[in-house]
Design a protein around this motif. Structure first.
Motif, PDB file in Angstrom:
ATOM      1  N   VAL A 262      16.083   1.085   5.723  1.00 46.08           N
ATOM      2  CA  VAL A 262      17.528   1.382   5.709  1.00 46.08           C
ATOM      3  C   VAL A 262      17.758   2.855   5.369  1.00 46.08           C
ATOM      4  CG1 VAL A 262      19.703   0.916   4.523  1.00 46.08           C
ATOM      5  CG2 VAL A 262      18.195  -0.981   5.148  1.00 46.08           C
ATOM      6  N   VAL A 263      17.020   3.373   4.384  1.00 49.13           N
ATOM      7  CA  VAL A 263      17.164   4.773   3.989  1.00 49.13           C
ATOM      8  C   VAL A 263      16.847   5.702   5.169  1.00 49.13           C
ATOM      9  CG1 VAL A 263      16.160   6.611   2.571  1.00 49.13           C
ATOM     10  CG2 VAL A 263      16.753   4.417   1.531  1.00 49.13           C
ATOM     11  N   THR A 264      15.799   5.392   5.905  1.00 51.49           N
ATOM     12  CA  THR A 264      15.412   6.221   7.052  1.00 51.49           C
ATOM     13  C   THR A 264      16.520   6.294   8.088  1.00 51.49           C
ATOM     14  OG1 THR A 264      13.081   5.615   6.734  1.00 51.49           O
ATOM     15  CG2 THR A 264      13.693   6.533   8.873  1.00 51.49           C
ATOM     16  N   VAL A 265      17.112   5.161   8.403  1.00 53.89           N
ATOM     17  CA  VAL A 265      18.186   5.122   9.398  1.00 53.89           C
ATOM     18  C   VAL A 265      19.423   5.860   8.888  1.00 53.89           C
ATOM     19  CG1 VAL A 265      19.745   3.615  10.680  1.00 53.89           C
ATOM     20  CG2 VAL A 265      17.334   2.986  10.424  1.00 53.89           C
ATOM     21  N   LEU A 266      19.771   5.655   7.617  1.00 51.29           N
ATOM     22  CA  LEU A 266      20.960   6.308   7.052  1.00 51.29           C
ATOM     23  C   LEU A 266      20.800   7.826   7.004  1.00 51.29           C
ATOM     24  CD1 LEU A 266      21.948   3.888   4.134  1.00 51.29           C
ATOM     25  CD2 LEU A 266      23.036   4.145   6.378  1.00 51.29           C
ATOM     26  N   VAL A 267      19.612   8.293   6.653  1.00 46.09           N
ATOM     27  CA  VAL A 267      19.364   9.734   6.631  1.00 46.09           C
ATOM     28  C   VAL A 267      19.566  10.329   8.026  1.00 46.09           C
ATOM     29  CG1 VAL A 267      17.567  11.489   6.389  1.00 46.09           C
ATOM     30  CG2 VAL A 267      17.850   9.741   4.624  1.00 46.09           C
ATOM     31  N   VAL A 269      21.407   9.093  10.566  1.00 50.43           N
ATOM     32  CA  VAL A 269      22.826   9.064  10.926  1.00 50.43           C
ATOM     33  C   VAL A 269      23.573  10.189  10.203  1.00 50.43           C
ATOM     34  CG1 VAL A 269      24.966   7.732  10.741  1.00 50.43           C
ATOM     35  CG2 VAL A 269      22.844   6.596  11.424  1.00 50.43           C
ATOM     36  N   GLY A 270      23.268  10.379   8.921  1.00 46.02           N
ATOM     37  CA  GLY A 270      23.914  11.435   8.158  1.00 46.02           C
ATOM     38  C   GLY A 270      23.607  12.819   8.696  1.00 46.02           C
ATOM     39  N   TYR A 271      22.360  13.017   9.121  1.00 51.30           N
ATOM     40  CA  TYR A 271      21.939  14.322   9.640  1.00 51.30           C
ATOM     41  C   TYR A 271      22.686  14.667  10.921  1.00 51.30           C
ATOM     42  CZ  TYR A 271      18.440  17.988   9.015  1.00 51.30           C
ATOM     43  OH  TYR A 271      17.803  19.172   8.735  1.00 51.30           O
ATOM     44  N   PHE A 438      10.958  15.127  14.002  1.00 51.19           N
ATOM     45  CA  PHE A 438      10.091  14.227  13.236  1.00 51.19           C
ATOM     46  C   PHE A 438      10.845  12.948  12.863  1.00 51.19           C
ATOM     47  CE2 PHE A 438       7.393  17.981  11.667  1.00 51.19           C
ATOM     48  CZ  PHE A 438       6.376  17.678  12.572  1.00 51.19           C
ATOM     49  N   LEU A 439      12.153  13.063  12.664  1.00 52.27           N
ATOM     50  CA  LEU A 439      12.946  11.890  12.307  1.00 52.27           C
ATOM     51  C   LEU A 439      12.939  10.842  13.416  1.00 52.27           C
ATOM     52  CD1 LEU A 439      16.236  12.912  10.431  1.00 52.27           C
ATOM     53  CD2 LEU A 439      14.373  11.481   9.626  1.00 52.27           C
TER      54      LEU A 439
END
Length: 493
Positions: A262-267, A269-271, A438-439
């Motif tokens: 979840v953290v990976t996806v949220l980061v 989207v935020g970026y 990389f994301l």
């Protein structure tokens, strides 16, 4: 003459390495040994997690093991963002690479401790260390050349050969030690490899000149203190969350894996939200970023399937393939060496093909080709899995063929995507876009780890065929929308 190096940096002079700055040999070997440690450990990770306790493993279910593997890969790439920031704003690329290597080696040594907890503690250290080393060693390679030097691309090509050389050798050594003797001995071999990398990096530092010596945009005074305070607060918050999960009895492998996904996806989207809503970028740059969103989604979908080579396909190699040759049963992890050797062979051919085709084949079309080939590899895996129904062992050549198709897809998408990232980047975010690329891998691996759970509940032919056809359909859809994406790219091919 302008350069990508920080102000005051200059390419080191003196002896050369294949006609390139001598420092390239230091960075080449550092990267080779780092990739040796990374791919060596990764080749046996899922096999160790799923092995029975009597065989020295953790006896973790395939579903959870696949999710752990995918999340671990995701965290490695996600940490490239803060790792690049630390180098740019605090300590410089050179020290980031050094400390990253030290932390990586420490992580592998922790994994070599024959206890159940060591593997997860070790992976956490490796993730942190790789975040410091991986993005910044590439920056240092760029610092060795003037921006318009004709040797620059050739230098990166030599450097990337080090990546695949390390990735090719590693499973042969760690796989034999881990599967045939002791899992933790295999992890220990990865630790020794990273130690070699750190030692030669320290001994070769005199060749580096000014490359990576100073932060590109250092934080000073109050700004530095404020940034370090925020890092400290964030660290405390992470530890507090972990403590709450532990005290509540929720600190399980699956809980942590799901949370990190979840953290990976949220980061991500935020970026993207931050860039697309930035009023300082021009309308043209915003349009190009909208095109990049589509390329990003295609890339994440590609890595979702591609990086299951070390999890779902690795387990298939161990359980469903006939690996006996002349009375010797070779380790399943040896098949993880097929991919890098095919890349070494295929990369020059792909580069020549794209050069010959020029602008006749657009970037979105190349991405589409990658997705279709990736999907076809899983369609072929469905046939292999069908042949193995009932417990029959199939030839490992099935997997070799699958990896060959996947490598062709990777060469259509990965280097092209890296190039597109630099061309579509808004000027303001030029130095951060590599982290954004990389994301795509991080998101693909994180979601892929969750998707791979289905391989433990669905029949394997259905699993491979479903996601293989989904990738083919997505690739064909990408072809249909190529014109619209090219319009958003605003003159970039």
């Amino acid at each position: 003459m302008s350069s990508d190096a920080p102000v005051g940096a200059r390419p080191p002079a003196g002896k050369t390495f294949f006609g390139h700055p001598r420092a390239l040999s230091t960075l080449f070997l550092t990267e080779m040994w780092e990739r040796f440690s990374f791919y060596g450990m990764r080749a046996i990770l899922v096999l160790y997690l799923t092995a029975a306790v009597a065989d020295g493993g953790l006896d973790l279910g395939e579903s959870s093991a696949n999710a752990v593997y995918g999340t671990y890969n995701a965290m490695v790439y996600l940490m490239a963002l803060p790792g690049g920031w630390v180098a740019d704003r605090l300590i410089g690329a050179r020290r980031s690479v050094l400390w990253g290597g030290v932390v990586i080696a420490a992580g592998h040594y922790v994994m070599a401790i024959p206890t159940g907890w060591s593997v997860f503690a070790g992976m956490a250290l490796i993730v942190l260390g790789t975040g410091l080393l991986k993005p910044n060693i590439s920056t240092m390679v760029g610092d060795l050349y003037e921006r318009d030097s004709p040797r620059r691309d050739a230098g990166f090509s030599i450097f990337y050969m080090g990546i695949n050389l390390g990735a090719f050798i590693a499973p042969l050594i760690t796989g034999f030690l881990g599967e045939k003797i002791n899992w933790h001995l295999g992890f220990g071999a990865a630790a020794v490899g990273m130690t070699f990398g750190v030692l030669q990096y320290v001994l070769g530092r005199r060749n580096l000149g000014d490359a990576g010596a100073r932060p590109a945009d250092p934080l000073l005074g109050a700004d530095r203190r404020r940034a370090l305070t925020r890092v400290g607060v964030a660290s405390v918050v992470v530890l507090a969350v972990g403590l709450v999960l532990l005290l509540a009895g929720w600190f399980t492998v699956d809980t942590v894996v799901n949370l990190l996904t979840v953290v990976t996806v949220l980061v991500t989207v935020g970026y993207f939200t931050r860039i697309l809503t930035d009023r300082e970028i021009s309308d043209t740059e915003r349009s190009r970023m909208k095109a990049y969103v589509w390329l990003f989604l295609f890339a994440a979908s590609f890595w979702l399937i591609y990086d299951q080579a070390g999890s779902v396909l690795n387990i298939f190699a161990a359980d469903r393939t006939d690996r006996s040759v002349g009375g010797f049963t070779f380790p399943a992890s040896w098949l993880q060496s097929v991919n890098p050797i095919l890349i070494i062979i295929g990369a020059p051919l792909a580069a020549a093909l794209w050069l010959k085709l020029g602008h006749r084949v657009s970037t979105p079309t190349k991405f589409a080709v990658g997705l279709v080939l990736n999907g076809l590899s899983f369609v072929l895996m469905a046939a292999a899995a069908r042949a193995a129904v009932g417990g029959d062992l199939v030839s490992p050549l099935w997997l070799v063929a699958v990896y060959a198709i996947q490598v062709a897809g990777e060469l259509s998408l990965s280097p092209v995507g890296l190039s597109a990232t630099t061309k579509l980047a808004p000027v303001k975010y030029a130095s951060q876009m590599l982290g954004l690329w990389f994301l795509a891998t991080a998101v693909g691996d994180a979601i892929g780890g969750q998707v791979a759970r289905l391989a433990d509940t669905w029949s394997q032919p259905v699993y491979f065929l479903t996601f293989g056809l989904a990738s083919v359909v997505l690739g064909l859809a990408a072809v249909m929308f190529t014109r619209q994406i090219r319009q958003l790219m605003a003159g970039i091919h």
